[in-house]
Design an enzyme around this catalytic site. Structure first.
Site: not given
Ligand code: TPP
Ligand code: MG
Lengths: 320, 297
Positions: A61, A112, A120
Protein backbone atom coordinates in the site's frame (compact mmCIF):
# COMPACT_ATOMS: atom_id res chain seq x y z
CA UNK A 1 -34.86 13.11 0.47
CA UNK A 2 -35.98 9.56 1.04
CA UNK A 3 -37.22 7.93 -2.08
CA UNK A 4 -39.65 5.10 -1.42
CA UNK A 5 -39.62 3.99 -5.05
CA UNK A 6 -35.97 2.96 -4.69
CA UNK A 7 -35.88 0.33 -1.95
CA UNK A 8 -32.82 -1.54 -3.25
CA UNK A 9 -29.82 -1.47 -0.94
CA UNK A 10 -26.41 -0.81 -2.45
CA UNK A 11 -23.00 -0.81 -0.80
CA UNK A 12 -21.15 2.45 -1.32
CA UNK A 13 -18.12 0.44 -2.52
CA UNK A 14 -20.28 -1.05 -5.28
CA UNK A 15 -21.51 2.37 -6.35
CA UNK A 16 -17.87 3.51 -6.33
CA UNK A 17 -16.78 0.73 -8.69
CA UNK A 18 -19.63 1.50 -11.06
CA UNK A 19 -18.97 5.24 -10.96
CA UNK A 20 -15.33 4.68 -11.87
CA UNK A 21 -16.36 2.75 -14.96
CA UNK A 22 -18.87 5.45 -15.87
CA UNK A 23 -16.39 8.27 -15.38
CA UNK A 24 -13.50 6.42 -17.01
CA UNK A 25 -15.07 6.52 -20.47
CA UNK A 26 -15.08 10.28 -20.82
CA UNK A 27 -11.86 10.85 -18.91
CA UNK A 28 -8.82 9.00 -20.27
CA UNK A 29 -6.73 10.71 -17.58
CA UNK A 30 -8.37 8.63 -14.85
CA UNK A 31 -6.16 5.78 -13.64
CA UNK A 32 -6.94 3.31 -10.87
CA UNK A 33 -4.61 1.57 -8.45
CA UNK A 34 -5.34 -1.22 -6.02
CA UNK A 35 -3.40 -3.40 -3.60
CA UNK A 36 -4.69 -6.95 -4.12
CA UNK A 37 -8.21 -6.13 -3.01
CA UNK A 38 -9.81 -5.21 -6.34
CA UNK A 39 -12.68 -7.65 -5.95
CA UNK A 40 -13.53 -6.20 -2.54
CA UNK A 41 -13.01 -2.52 -3.34
CA UNK A 42 -14.85 -3.06 -6.66
CA UNK A 43 -12.09 -1.41 -8.70
CA UNK A 44 -12.18 -4.74 -10.53
CA UNK A 45 -15.03 -3.29 -12.60
CA UNK A 46 -12.71 -0.57 -13.90
CA UNK A 47 -9.88 -3.09 -14.34
CA UNK A 48 -12.05 -5.23 -16.60
CA UNK A 49 -13.16 -2.28 -18.71
CA UNK A 50 -9.89 -0.35 -18.86
CA UNK A 51 -7.08 -2.82 -18.16
CA UNK A 52 -4.40 -0.43 -19.48
CA UNK A 53 -5.31 2.19 -16.91
CA UNK A 54 -5.49 -0.18 -13.96
CA UNK A 55 -2.47 -1.01 -11.82
CA UNK A 56 -2.59 -3.79 -9.27
CA UNK A 57 0.36 -2.93 -7.06
CA UNK A 58 0.21 -6.11 -5.01
CA UNK A 59 0.09 -6.11 -1.22
CA UNK A 60 2.15 -2.94 -1.01
CA UNK A 61 0.00 0.00 0.00
CA UNK A 62 2.80 2.44 0.78
CA UNK A 63 4.21 2.00 -2.70
CA UNK A 64 0.72 2.35 -4.17
CA UNK A 65 0.27 5.79 -2.62
CA UNK A 66 3.71 6.95 -3.73
CA UNK A 67 3.08 5.76 -7.28
CA UNK A 68 -0.33 7.45 -7.29
CA UNK A 69 1.36 10.71 -6.28
CA UNK A 70 3.78 10.40 -9.19
CA UNK A 71 0.92 9.73 -11.59
CA UNK A 72 -0.90 12.81 -10.29
CA UNK A 73 2.20 14.97 -10.62
CA UNK A 74 2.38 13.95 -14.29
CA UNK A 75 -1.22 14.94 -14.99
CA UNK A 76 -3.24 11.81 -14.27
CA UNK A 77 -6.21 11.56 -11.94
CA UNK A 78 -5.38 8.52 -9.83
CA UNK A 79 -7.89 6.71 -7.65
CA UNK A 80 -6.05 4.50 -5.17
CA UNK A 81 -8.10 1.91 -3.33
CA UNK A 82 -7.65 -0.50 -0.47
CA UNK A 83 -9.33 -0.94 2.93
CA UNK A 84 -9.60 2.16 5.13
CA UNK A 85 -7.47 0.52 7.79
CA UNK A 86 -4.56 0.44 5.31
CA UNK A 87 -5.10 3.87 3.73
CA UNK A 88 -4.92 6.24 5.50
CA UNK A 89 -3.98 3.92 8.36
CA UNK A 90 -0.96 2.01 7.17
CA UNK A 91 0.42 4.58 4.78
CA UNK A 92 -0.06 7.79 6.68
CA UNK A 93 3.27 9.41 6.04
CA UNK A 94 3.19 8.52 2.35
CA UNK A 95 -0.16 10.34 2.15
CA UNK A 96 1.09 13.21 4.25
CA UNK A 97 4.32 13.91 2.42
CA UNK A 98 3.75 12.69 -1.13
CA UNK A 99 0.09 13.65 -1.51
CA UNK A 100 -1.20 16.22 0.98
CA UNK A 101 1.87 18.43 1.32
CA UNK A 102 2.33 18.97 -2.45
CA UNK A 103 -1.48 19.08 -2.79
CA UNK A 104 -1.51 16.45 -5.51
CA UNK A 105 -4.83 15.24 -6.85
CA UNK A 106 -4.70 11.68 -5.58
CA UNK A 107 -8.15 10.34 -4.73
CA UNK A 108 -7.82 7.80 -1.94
CA UNK A 109 -11.02 5.77 -2.05
CA UNK A 110 -10.98 3.28 0.79
CA UNK A 111 -13.62 0.69 1.44
CA UNK A 112 -14.50 -1.51 4.45
CA UNK A 113 -14.42 1.47 6.79
CA UNK A 114 -15.88 1.11 10.25
CA UNK A 115 -17.40 -1.70 12.27
CA UNK A 116 -19.52 -3.13 9.47
CA UNK A 117 -16.43 -4.92 8.13
CA UNK A 118 -17.92 -7.51 10.46
CA UNK A 119 -16.32 -10.92 11.03
CA UNK A 120 -12.75 -9.99 10.04
CA UNK A 121 -12.60 -8.11 13.34
CA UNK A 122 -10.55 -5.31 14.88
CA UNK A 123 -7.51 -5.66 12.64
CA UNK A 124 -9.67 -4.70 9.68
CA UNK A 125 -12.13 -2.25 11.28
CA UNK A 126 -10.96 1.29 10.79
CA UNK A 127 -12.48 3.55 13.44
CA UNK A 128 -9.75 6.19 13.26
CA UNK A 129 -9.42 7.07 9.59
CA UNK A 130 -11.55 10.21 9.63
CA UNK A 131 -9.45 11.60 12.46
CA UNK A 132 -6.25 10.77 10.60
CA UNK A 133 -7.37 12.14 7.26
CA UNK A 134 -8.99 15.34 8.39
CA UNK A 135 -6.02 16.74 10.30
CA UNK A 136 -3.91 16.76 7.14
CA UNK A 137 -3.75 20.21 5.54
CA UNK A 138 -5.08 20.28 1.95
CA UNK A 139 -7.07 17.06 2.44
CA UNK A 140 -10.75 16.86 1.57
CA UNK A 141 -12.68 14.14 3.41
CA UNK A 142 -15.95 12.74 2.06
CA UNK A 143 -18.23 10.09 3.56
CA UNK A 144 -21.18 9.39 1.27
CA UNK A 145 -24.40 8.15 2.80
CA UNK A 146 -25.68 5.96 -0.02
CA UNK A 147 -25.01 4.72 -3.54
CA UNK A 148 -26.29 7.78 -5.37
CA UNK A 149 -24.28 10.14 -3.22
CA UNK A 150 -21.20 7.97 -3.75
CA UNK A 151 -21.57 8.23 -7.49
CA UNK A 152 -21.96 11.99 -7.27
CA UNK A 153 -19.00 12.26 -4.90
CA UNK A 154 -16.76 10.35 -7.30
CA UNK A 155 -17.58 12.86 -10.05
CA UNK A 156 -17.03 15.75 -7.64
CA UNK A 157 -13.68 14.27 -6.59
CA UNK A 158 -12.58 14.13 -10.21
CA UNK A 159 -13.36 17.82 -10.68
CA UNK A 160 -11.88 18.79 -7.32
CA UNK A 161 -8.27 19.86 -7.53
CA UNK A 162 -6.17 18.31 -4.81
CA UNK A 163 -6.28 15.26 -2.60
CA UNK A 164 -9.51 13.60 -1.54
CA UNK A 165 -10.18 10.85 0.94
CA UNK A 166 -13.40 9.02 0.09
CA UNK A 167 -14.62 6.73 2.88
CA UNK A 168 -16.73 3.79 1.70
CA UNK A 169 -18.48 0.86 3.33
CA UNK A 170 -18.71 -2.87 2.85
CA UNK A 171 -22.38 -3.54 3.54
CA UNK A 172 -25.37 -2.55 1.41
CA UNK A 173 -27.16 0.55 2.71
CA UNK A 174 -30.63 1.91 1.93
CA UNK A 175 -31.01 4.65 -0.64
CA UNK A 176 -31.52 8.13 0.76
CA UNK A 177 -31.25 10.02 -2.51
CA UNK A 178 -32.61 9.59 -6.03
CA UNK A 179 -30.08 8.27 -8.55
CA UNK A 180 -29.41 11.72 -10.04
CA UNK A 181 -28.25 13.22 -6.74
CA UNK A 182 -25.69 16.00 -7.18
CA UNK A 183 -22.80 16.65 -4.84
CA UNK A 184 -20.94 19.81 -3.93
CA UNK A 185 -17.83 19.46 -1.80
CA UNK A 186 -18.36 21.15 1.56
CA UNK A 187 -22.14 21.60 1.26
CA UNK A 188 -24.59 19.70 3.44
CA UNK A 189 -28.14 18.59 2.74
CA UNK A 190 -30.77 19.38 5.34
CA UNK A 191 -32.77 16.20 5.07
CA UNK A 192 -35.18 17.37 7.73
CA UNK A 193 -35.72 20.69 9.51
CA UNK A 194 -36.08 20.59 13.29
CA UNK A 195 -36.53 23.18 15.97
CA UNK A 196 -35.32 21.28 19.05
CA UNK A 197 -32.12 19.46 18.15
CA UNK A 198 -30.00 18.89 15.06
CA UNK A 199 -28.76 15.40 14.22
CA UNK A 200 -25.57 15.79 12.20
CA UNK A 201 -24.39 12.53 10.67
CA UNK A 202 -22.36 10.92 7.94
CA UNK A 203 -22.30 7.57 6.19
CA UNK A 204 -24.73 4.90 7.28
CA UNK A 205 -25.60 6.88 10.41
CA UNK A 206 -27.59 9.34 8.30
CA UNK A 207 -30.30 6.74 7.76
CA UNK A 208 -30.12 5.83 11.46
CA UNK A 209 -30.67 9.49 12.37
CA UNK A 210 -33.69 9.71 10.08
CA UNK A 211 -35.18 6.80 12.03
CA UNK A 212 -34.30 8.43 15.35
CA UNK A 213 -36.01 11.63 14.24
CA UNK A 214 -39.25 9.70 13.80
CA UNK A 215 -39.01 8.30 17.33
CA UNK A 216 -38.27 11.73 18.73
CA UNK A 217 -41.15 13.35 16.87
CA UNK A 218 -43.52 11.03 18.73
CA UNK A 219 -42.24 12.63 21.95
CA UNK A 220 -42.65 16.10 20.50
CA UNK A 221 -38.92 16.58 20.12
CA UNK A 222 -38.46 17.94 16.62
CA UNK A 223 -35.09 16.83 15.34
CA UNK A 224 -33.46 18.16 12.21
CA UNK A 225 -31.26 15.80 10.20
CA UNK A 226 -28.18 16.99 8.36
CA UNK A 227 -26.10 14.83 6.04
CA UNK A 228 -22.61 16.07 6.82
CA UNK A 229 -20.98 14.10 4.07
CA UNK A 230 -17.98 16.37 3.75
CA UNK A 231 -16.12 15.95 7.03
CA UNK A 232 -13.54 18.38 5.74
CA UNK A 233 -14.05 21.17 4.88
CA UNK A 234 -17.08 21.51 7.15
CA UNK A 235 -20.14 23.32 5.85
CA UNK A 236 -19.78 26.03 8.45
CA UNK A 237 -22.81 27.93 7.26
CA UNK A 238 -25.17 25.00 7.65
CA UNK A 239 -23.67 24.01 10.99
CA UNK A 240 -24.02 27.55 12.32
CA UNK A 241 -27.59 27.69 11.08
CA UNK A 242 -28.72 24.44 12.68
CA UNK A 243 -26.85 25.12 15.92
CA UNK A 244 -28.44 28.52 16.30
CA UNK A 245 -31.87 27.31 15.29
CA UNK A 246 -32.01 24.19 17.49
CA UNK A 247 -29.48 25.13 20.16
CA UNK A 248 -28.48 21.50 20.60
CA UNK A 249 -26.55 19.12 18.38
CA UNK A 250 -25.97 15.37 18.15
CA UNK A 251 -23.27 13.98 15.89
CA UNK A 252 -23.36 10.39 14.66
CA UNK A 253 -20.73 8.41 12.76
CA UNK A 254 -19.45 4.87 12.31
CA UNK A 255 -16.10 5.92 13.73
CA UNK A 256 -14.45 6.64 17.05
CA UNK A 257 -16.08 9.45 19.02
CA UNK A 258 -12.59 10.92 19.08
CA UNK A 259 -11.42 13.08 16.24
CA UNK A 260 -13.94 12.31 13.50
CA UNK A 261 -17.10 14.18 12.52
CA UNK A 262 -18.05 14.70 16.17
CA UNK A 263 -14.64 16.08 16.94
CA UNK A 264 -14.72 18.39 13.94
CA UNK A 265 -18.22 19.74 14.67
CA UNK A 266 -17.39 20.26 18.34
CA UNK A 267 -14.17 22.08 17.53
CA UNK A 268 -15.95 24.36 15.12
CA UNK A 269 -19.05 25.16 17.19
CA UNK A 270 -17.20 25.66 20.47
CA UNK A 271 -15.39 28.62 19.01
CA UNK A 272 -18.24 30.27 17.18
CA UNK A 273 -21.61 29.21 18.50
CA UNK A 274 -21.21 27.06 21.61
CA UNK A 275 -24.17 24.74 22.15
CA UNK A 276 -24.27 21.26 23.70
CA UNK A 277 -22.92 18.66 21.29
CA UNK A 278 -23.45 15.00 22.19
CA UNK A 279 -21.37 12.59 20.10
CA UNK A 280 -22.59 9.16 19.03
CA UNK A 281 -19.89 6.84 17.74
CA UNK A 282 -17.61 4.09 18.96
CA UNK A 283 -16.15 4.77 22.40
CA UNK A 284 -12.39 4.85 22.69
CA UNK A 285 -11.85 1.17 21.94
CA UNK A 286 -11.21 -1.32 19.16
CA UNK A 287 -13.86 -3.27 17.30
CA UNK A 288 -14.14 -7.05 17.18
CA UNK A 289 -15.52 -9.90 15.10
CA UNK A 290 -19.26 -10.21 14.73
CA UNK A 291 -22.03 -9.74 12.21
CA UNK A 292 -22.31 -6.13 11.03
CA UNK A 293 -25.78 -5.58 12.49
CA UNK A 294 -24.79 -7.18 15.77
CA UNK A 295 -21.75 -4.95 16.02
CA UNK A 296 -23.71 -1.75 15.36
CA UNK A 297 -26.03 -2.82 18.16
CA UNK A 298 -23.23 -3.81 20.55
CA UNK A 299 -21.32 -0.59 19.99
CA UNK A 300 -24.36 1.66 20.27
CA UNK A 301 -24.67 2.84 16.69
CA UNK A 302 -28.46 2.61 16.71
CA UNK A 303 -31.48 4.86 16.35
CA UNK A 304 -32.31 4.38 20.01
CA UNK A 305 -28.85 5.55 21.08
CA UNK A 306 -29.13 8.56 18.79
CA UNK A 307 -32.53 9.33 20.33
CA UNK A 308 -31.01 9.06 23.83
CA UNK A 309 -28.25 11.42 22.79
CA UNK A 310 -30.84 13.85 21.41
CA UNK A 311 -32.79 13.82 24.69
CA UNK A 312 -29.56 14.46 26.54
CA UNK A 313 -28.61 17.34 24.25
CA UNK A 314 -32.04 18.91 24.70
CA UNK A 315 -31.77 18.55 28.49
CA UNK A 316 -28.32 20.13 28.48
CA UNK A 317 -29.67 23.03 26.46
CA UNK A 318 -32.50 23.58 28.94
CA UNK A 319 -30.14 23.27 31.90
CA UNK A 320 -28.09 26.20 30.74
CA UNK B 1 12.53 -38.61 13.40
CA UNK B 2 11.00 -42.07 13.03
CA UNK B 3 8.53 -42.84 10.24
CA UNK B 4 5.99 -43.79 12.89
CA UNK B 5 5.99 -40.30 14.33
CA UNK B 6 5.86 -38.69 10.90
CA UNK B 7 2.80 -40.84 10.22
CA UNK B 8 1.25 -39.62 13.44
CA UNK B 9 1.92 -36.03 12.42
CA UNK B 10 0.30 -36.61 9.07
CA UNK B 11 -2.78 -37.92 10.80
CA UNK B 12 -2.81 -34.90 13.06
CA UNK B 13 -2.51 -32.63 10.02
CA UNK B 14 -5.58 -34.32 8.55
CA UNK B 15 -7.50 -33.56 11.74
CA UNK B 16 -6.26 -29.97 11.70
CA UNK B 17 -7.51 -29.63 8.12
CA UNK B 18 -10.87 -31.04 9.11
CA UNK B 19 -11.17 -28.56 11.96
CA UNK B 20 -10.22 -25.67 9.66
CA UNK B 21 -12.89 -26.41 7.10
CA UNK B 22 -15.50 -27.19 9.71
CA UNK B 23 -14.96 -24.01 11.74
CA UNK B 24 -14.98 -21.78 8.66
CA UNK B 25 -18.11 -23.52 7.38
CA UNK B 26 -19.82 -22.95 10.72
CA UNK B 27 -18.71 -19.35 10.99
CA UNK B 28 -19.91 -18.66 7.46
CA UNK B 29 -16.77 -16.65 6.66
CA UNK B 30 -13.00 -16.95 6.89
CA UNK B 31 -9.99 -17.96 4.83
CA UNK B 32 -9.80 -21.67 3.95
CA UNK B 33 -7.22 -21.55 1.13
CA UNK B 34 -4.23 -20.19 3.03
CA UNK B 35 -5.19 -22.07 6.20
CA UNK B 36 -5.11 -25.40 4.40
CA UNK B 37 -1.84 -24.67 2.63
CA UNK B 38 -0.25 -23.92 6.01
CA UNK B 39 -1.67 -26.94 7.86
CA UNK B 40 1.29 -29.32 7.52
CA UNK B 41 3.84 -26.74 8.60
CA UNK B 42 1.73 -25.69 11.58
CA UNK B 43 1.20 -29.30 12.59
CA UNK B 44 4.94 -30.00 12.39
CA UNK B 45 5.59 -26.92 14.51
CA UNK B 46 2.94 -27.43 17.18
CA UNK B 47 3.31 -31.20 17.49
CA UNK B 48 7.04 -31.63 17.10
CA UNK B 49 9.18 -28.52 16.86
CA UNK B 50 7.95 -25.93 19.35
CA UNK B 51 8.85 -26.21 23.01
CA UNK B 52 5.54 -25.36 24.68
CA UNK B 53 3.41 -26.06 27.69
CA UNK B 54 -0.30 -25.79 26.93
CA UNK B 55 -0.98 -25.83 30.68
CA UNK B 56 1.23 -22.79 31.05
CA UNK B 57 0.93 -20.78 27.85
CA UNK B 58 2.95 -17.90 29.28
CA UNK B 59 5.94 -20.09 30.24
CA UNK B 60 8.86 -17.70 29.72
CA UNK B 61 11.12 -20.35 28.16
CA UNK B 62 8.63 -21.33 25.45
CA UNK B 63 9.40 -21.04 21.77
CA UNK B 64 7.40 -18.34 20.01
CA UNK B 65 5.46 -18.73 16.78
CA UNK B 66 4.18 -15.66 14.95
CA UNK B 67 1.53 -16.14 12.29
CA UNK B 68 2.33 -13.13 10.17
CA UNK B 69 -0.29 -14.10 7.57
CA UNK B 70 -2.96 -13.64 10.21
CA UNK B 71 -5.88 -14.54 7.96
CA UNK B 72 -4.79 -18.18 8.36
CA UNK B 73 -6.02 -17.92 11.96
CA UNK B 74 -8.21 -21.04 11.59
CA UNK B 75 -5.08 -23.16 11.03
CA UNK B 76 -3.46 -21.67 14.13
CA UNK B 77 -6.62 -22.09 16.21
CA UNK B 78 -7.01 -25.72 15.10
CA UNK B 79 -3.40 -26.50 16.00
CA UNK B 80 -3.67 -24.76 19.37
CA UNK B 81 -6.91 -26.54 20.25
CA UNK B 82 -5.60 -29.95 19.19
CA UNK B 83 -2.46 -29.29 21.20
CA UNK B 84 -4.60 -28.59 24.28
CA UNK B 85 -4.40 -24.83 24.72
CA UNK B 86 -8.17 -24.62 24.88
CA UNK B 87 -11.11 -26.99 24.31
CA UNK B 88 -11.76 -28.02 20.72
CA UNK B 89 -15.40 -27.02 21.25
CA UNK B 90 -14.26 -23.37 21.34
CA UNK B 91 -13.57 -23.60 17.61
CA UNK B 92 -17.32 -23.34 17.07
CA UNK B 93 -17.15 -19.75 18.23
CA UNK B 94 -14.82 -18.60 15.47
CA UNK B 95 -15.62 -15.03 14.41
CA UNK B 96 -18.57 -14.72 16.79
CA UNK B 97 -19.27 -11.59 18.81
CA UNK B 98 -17.40 -11.80 22.13
CA UNK B 99 -15.35 -14.84 21.12
CA UNK B 100 -11.63 -15.11 21.90
CA UNK B 101 -11.31 -16.62 18.41
CA UNK B 102 -11.26 -13.35 16.53
CA UNK B 103 -11.27 -13.27 12.73
CA UNK B 104 -7.56 -12.49 12.95
CA UNK B 105 -5.35 -13.57 15.88
CA UNK B 106 -5.51 -11.41 19.00
CA UNK B 107 -2.70 -12.15 21.46
CA UNK B 108 -4.66 -10.59 24.32
CA UNK B 109 -7.76 -12.72 23.92
CA UNK B 110 -6.51 -16.25 23.27
CA UNK B 111 -3.84 -18.24 25.12
CA UNK B 112 -1.11 -19.49 22.83
CA UNK B 113 -1.38 -16.64 20.34
CA UNK B 114 1.94 -14.82 20.40
CA UNK B 115 1.22 -11.82 18.18
CA UNK B 116 -1.79 -9.82 17.00
CA UNK B 117 -1.72 -9.96 13.22
CA UNK B 118 -4.04 -9.49 10.26
CA UNK B 119 -2.49 -6.46 8.64
CA UNK B 120 0.02 -8.23 6.41
CA UNK B 121 3.74 -7.59 6.48
CA UNK B 122 4.17 -6.86 10.18
CA UNK B 123 4.90 -10.26 11.72
CA UNK B 124 8.53 -10.62 10.69
CA UNK B 125 9.42 -7.33 12.38
CA UNK B 126 7.67 -8.52 15.54
CA UNK B 127 9.59 -11.80 15.33
CA UNK B 128 12.88 -9.90 14.98
CA UNK B 129 12.01 -8.06 18.19
CA UNK B 130 11.32 -11.33 19.98
CA UNK B 131 14.56 -12.84 18.71
CA UNK B 132 16.60 -9.81 19.79
CA UNK B 133 15.03 -10.02 23.25
CA UNK B 134 15.85 -13.74 23.52
CA UNK B 135 19.42 -13.01 22.62
CA UNK B 136 19.71 -10.13 25.12
CA UNK B 137 18.45 -12.50 27.82
CA UNK B 138 20.79 -15.28 26.68
CA UNK B 139 17.65 -17.39 26.52
CA UNK B 140 17.47 -20.64 24.60
CA UNK B 141 13.98 -20.22 23.21
CA UNK B 142 13.60 -19.79 19.48
CA UNK B 143 11.35 -17.72 17.25
CA UNK B 144 9.38 -19.06 14.30
CA UNK B 145 7.29 -17.03 11.90
CA UNK B 146 5.12 -17.81 8.89
CA UNK B 147 4.73 -15.47 5.92
CA UNK B 148 2.50 -15.60 2.86
CA UNK B 149 3.96 -15.29 -0.62
CA UNK B 150 1.65 -12.39 -1.45
CA UNK B 151 2.46 -10.91 1.92
CA UNK B 152 6.15 -10.53 1.09
CA UNK B 153 5.21 -7.85 -1.44
CA UNK B 154 5.03 -5.56 1.59
CA UNK B 155 8.15 -3.43 1.89
CA UNK B 156 8.21 -3.87 5.66
CA UNK B 157 9.01 -7.56 5.19
CA UNK B 158 12.27 -6.60 3.51
CA UNK B 159 13.09 -4.03 6.17
CA UNK B 160 12.71 -6.83 8.70
CA UNK B 161 14.67 -9.28 6.54
CA UNK B 162 17.53 -6.80 6.44
CA UNK B 163 17.44 -6.30 10.21
CA UNK B 164 17.35 -10.04 10.95
CA UNK B 165 20.47 -10.77 8.94
CA UNK B 166 22.20 -7.58 10.07
CA UNK B 167 21.84 -8.85 13.61
CA UNK B 168 22.74 -12.40 12.67
CA UNK B 169 19.56 -13.77 14.23
CA UNK B 170 20.18 -17.51 14.01
CA UNK B 171 17.47 -18.02 16.63
CA UNK B 172 14.88 -16.98 14.05
CA UNK B 173 13.34 -19.31 11.45
CA UNK B 174 10.79 -18.15 8.89
CA UNK B 175 8.49 -20.27 6.74
CA UNK B 176 7.24 -18.94 3.44
CA UNK B 177 3.89 -20.48 2.50
CA UNK B 178 4.72 -20.46 -1.20
CA UNK B 179 1.31 -21.37 -2.60
CA UNK B 180 1.58 -19.09 -5.62
CA UNK B 181 -1.75 -17.34 -5.06
CA UNK B 182 -3.03 -14.17 -3.44
CA UNK B 183 -6.53 -12.61 -3.51
CA UNK B 184 -6.60 -11.14 -7.00
CA UNK B 185 -4.92 -14.12 -8.69
CA UNK B 186 -1.52 -15.79 -9.13
CA UNK B 187 1.27 -13.95 -7.30
CA UNK B 188 3.36 -13.88 -10.47
CA UNK B 189 0.57 -12.08 -12.33
CA UNK B 190 -0.38 -9.60 -9.61
CA UNK B 191 3.15 -8.56 -8.57
CA UNK B 192 6.05 -10.88 -9.20
CA UNK B 193 8.21 -11.91 -6.26
CA UNK B 194 10.64 -13.98 -8.35
CA UNK B 195 13.29 -15.15 -7.86
CA UNK B 196 12.18 -15.60 -4.31
CA UNK B 197 15.01 -17.73 -2.91
CA UNK B 198 17.63 -15.45 -4.44
CA UNK B 199 16.00 -12.39 -2.91
CA UNK B 200 16.26 -13.84 0.59
CA UNK B 201 19.82 -15.00 -0.07
CA UNK B 202 20.72 -11.51 -1.21
CA UNK B 203 19.34 -10.23 2.08
CA UNK B 204 21.76 -12.49 3.94
CA UNK B 205 19.46 -15.37 4.84
CA UNK B 206 20.08 -19.08 4.74
CA UNK B 207 17.44 -20.44 2.35
CA UNK B 208 16.11 -24.00 2.31
CA UNK B 209 13.55 -25.05 -0.28
CA UNK B 210 11.12 -27.85 0.58
CA UNK B 211 7.79 -29.39 -0.31
CA UNK B 212 5.55 -27.75 2.28
CA UNK B 213 3.30 -30.78 2.51
CA UNK B 214 6.13 -33.23 3.20
CA UNK B 215 6.33 -33.31 6.97
CA UNK B 216 9.66 -35.09 7.19
CA UNK B 217 11.17 -32.57 4.79
CA UNK B 218 9.76 -29.72 6.89
CA UNK B 219 11.26 -31.24 10.04
CA UNK B 220 14.64 -31.84 8.38
CA UNK B 221 14.77 -28.26 7.13
CA UNK B 222 13.79 -26.97 10.55
CA UNK B 223 16.61 -28.94 12.16
CA UNK B 224 19.06 -27.59 9.60
CA UNK B 225 17.82 -24.09 10.36
CA UNK B 226 18.45 -24.66 14.06
CA UNK B 227 21.99 -25.78 13.32
CA UNK B 228 22.78 -22.85 11.05
CA UNK B 229 24.82 -20.27 12.94
CA UNK B 230 25.23 -16.55 12.40
CA UNK B 231 22.21 -15.89 10.17
CA UNK B 232 18.48 -16.44 10.05
CA UNK B 233 16.93 -19.17 7.92
CA UNK B 234 13.87 -19.08 5.71
CA UNK B 235 12.25 -22.30 4.66
CA UNK B 236 10.64 -21.67 1.30
CA UNK B 237 7.84 -24.21 1.36
CA UNK B 238 6.12 -25.04 -1.90
CA UNK B 239 2.46 -25.55 -1.08
CA UNK B 240 -0.93 -25.85 -2.71
CA UNK B 241 -3.54 -23.34 -1.64
CA UNK B 242 -6.62 -25.19 -0.39
CA UNK B 243 -4.62 -28.42 -0.01
CA UNK B 244 -6.75 -31.42 0.92
CA UNK B 245 -10.08 -30.23 -0.47
CA UNK B 246 -10.23 -31.06 -4.18
CA UNK B 247 -12.41 -28.16 -5.27
CA UNK B 248 -10.37 -25.59 -3.32
CA UNK B 249 -6.92 -26.70 -4.43
CA UNK B 250 -5.12 -24.11 -6.53
CA UNK B 251 -8.16 -21.81 -6.75
CA UNK B 252 -7.65 -18.21 -5.64
CA UNK B 253 -11.44 -17.88 -5.40
CA UNK B 254 -11.20 -19.93 -2.19
CA UNK B 255 -8.91 -17.44 -0.52
CA UNK B 256 -11.55 -15.85 1.68
CA UNK B 257 -14.79 -17.68 1.14
CA UNK B 258 -16.61 -20.13 3.40
CA UNK B 259 -17.99 -23.36 1.93
CA UNK B 260 -21.77 -23.65 1.85
CA UNK B 261 -23.47 -26.61 3.49
CA UNK B 262 -23.11 -28.93 0.54
CA UNK B 263 -19.51 -27.96 -0.13
CA UNK B 264 -18.74 -28.38 3.56
CA UNK B 265 -20.14 -31.89 3.48
CA UNK B 266 -18.05 -32.82 0.48
CA UNK B 267 -14.92 -31.26 1.96
CA UNK B 268 -15.34 -33.11 5.23
CA UNK B 269 -15.92 -36.39 3.40
CA UNK B 270 -12.69 -35.88 1.47
CA UNK B 271 -10.73 -35.00 4.58
CA UNK B 272 -12.17 -37.93 6.53
CA UNK B 273 -11.24 -40.18 3.61
CA UNK B 274 -7.71 -38.84 3.81
CA UNK B 275 -7.59 -39.40 7.57
CA UNK B 276 -8.77 -43.01 7.34
CA UNK B 277 -6.41 -43.74 4.45
CA UNK B 278 -3.54 -42.47 6.59
CA UNK B 279 -4.76 -44.48 9.56
CA UNK B 280 -5.20 -47.63 7.45
CA UNK B 281 -1.64 -47.29 6.16
CA UNK B 282 -0.62 -47.30 9.76
CA UNK B 283 -3.00 -50.14 10.72
CA UNK B 284 -4.94 -48.04 13.17
CA UNK B 285 -8.55 -46.86 13.45
CA UNK B 286 -9.63 -43.72 11.54
CA UNK B 287 -7.90 -40.69 12.96
CA UNK B 288 -10.86 -38.35 12.80
CA UNK B 289 -13.14 -40.93 14.40
CA UNK B 290 -10.56 -41.57 17.06
CA UNK B 291 -10.62 -37.93 17.85
CA UNK B 292 -14.30 -37.81 18.71
CA UNK B 293 -15.94 -37.06 15.42
CA UNK B 294 -19.30 -37.28 17.18
CA UNK B 295 -18.79 -34.01 18.99
CA UNK B 296 -17.55 -32.09 16.01
CA UNK B 297 -19.48 -33.56 13.07
C1 TPP C 1 -1.59 -4.82 4.78
C2 TPP C 1 -2.67 -5.67 4.23
N1 TPP C 1 -3.12 -5.46 2.99
C3 TPP C 1 -4.12 -6.20 2.49
C4 TPP C 1 -4.70 -7.17 3.24
C5 TPP C 1 -5.87 -7.98 2.70
N2 TPP C 1 -5.44 -9.36 2.43
C6 TPP C 1 -5.72 -10.37 3.28
S1 TPP C 1 -5.07 -11.81 2.79
C7 TPP C 1 -4.45 -11.14 1.37
C8 TPP C 1 -3.71 -11.98 0.39
C9 TPP C 1 -2.59 -12.70 1.04
O1 TPP C 1 -1.91 -13.50 0.13
P1 TPP C 1 -0.80 -14.48 0.65
O2 TPP C 1 0.16 -13.73 1.52
O3 TPP C 1 -0.22 -15.16 -0.51
O4 TPP C 1 -1.60 -15.44 1.61
P2 TPP C 1 -2.12 -16.94 1.36
O5 TPP C 1 -2.04 -17.24 -0.09
O6 TPP C 1 -1.19 -17.79 2.14
O7 TPP C 1 -3.51 -16.97 1.90
C10 TPP C 1 -4.74 -9.77 1.32
C11 TPP C 1 -4.37 -8.86 0.24
C12 TPP C 1 -4.21 -7.37 4.55
N3 TPP C 1 -4.73 -8.28 5.37
N4 TPP C 1 -3.19 -6.63 5.01
MG1 MG D 1 -0.26 -17.08 -1.25
Amino acid sequence: MTNPTEPKKVATREAYGEALVEAGGARPDIVVLDADLSASTRTQLFAEKYPDRFFNMGIAEANMIGVAAGLAAAGKIPFASTFAVFAPGRVYDQIRLSVAYPRLGVKIASTHAGLTVGEDGASHQSLEDLALARVLPNMTVIVPADGAETRAAVFAAIEHEGPVYLRLGRVPVPAIYPPDKRFTVGRYDMLKEGRDVALVACGLMVEVCLQAAVTLAAEDILAGVVNASTVKPLDEETLTYVASRAGAVVTAEEHSVLGGLGGAVTEFLSGIHPVPVVRVGVDDRFGQSGRPGELLEAYGLTASRVADAARKAVALKKGR
Amino acid sequence: MSTASVDALQRTAAIVRRRIVEMIGRAGSGHPGGSLSAADILTALYFHVLRLDPENPGWPERDRFVLSKGHAAPALYAALAERGFFPVSELDRLRRLGSPLQGHPDMKSLPGVEASTGSLGQGLSFAVGLALAARLDKASWRVYVMLGDGEIQEGQVWEAAMAASHHGLDNLTAYLDYNGLQIDGPVEEVMSISPVADKWRAFGWNVIEVDGHDISAILRATRDARETKGRPTIIVARTVKGRGVSFMEGKHGWHGKAPNEEQLKQALEELDGLASALAAEDGRPGAAGEDGEGTSG
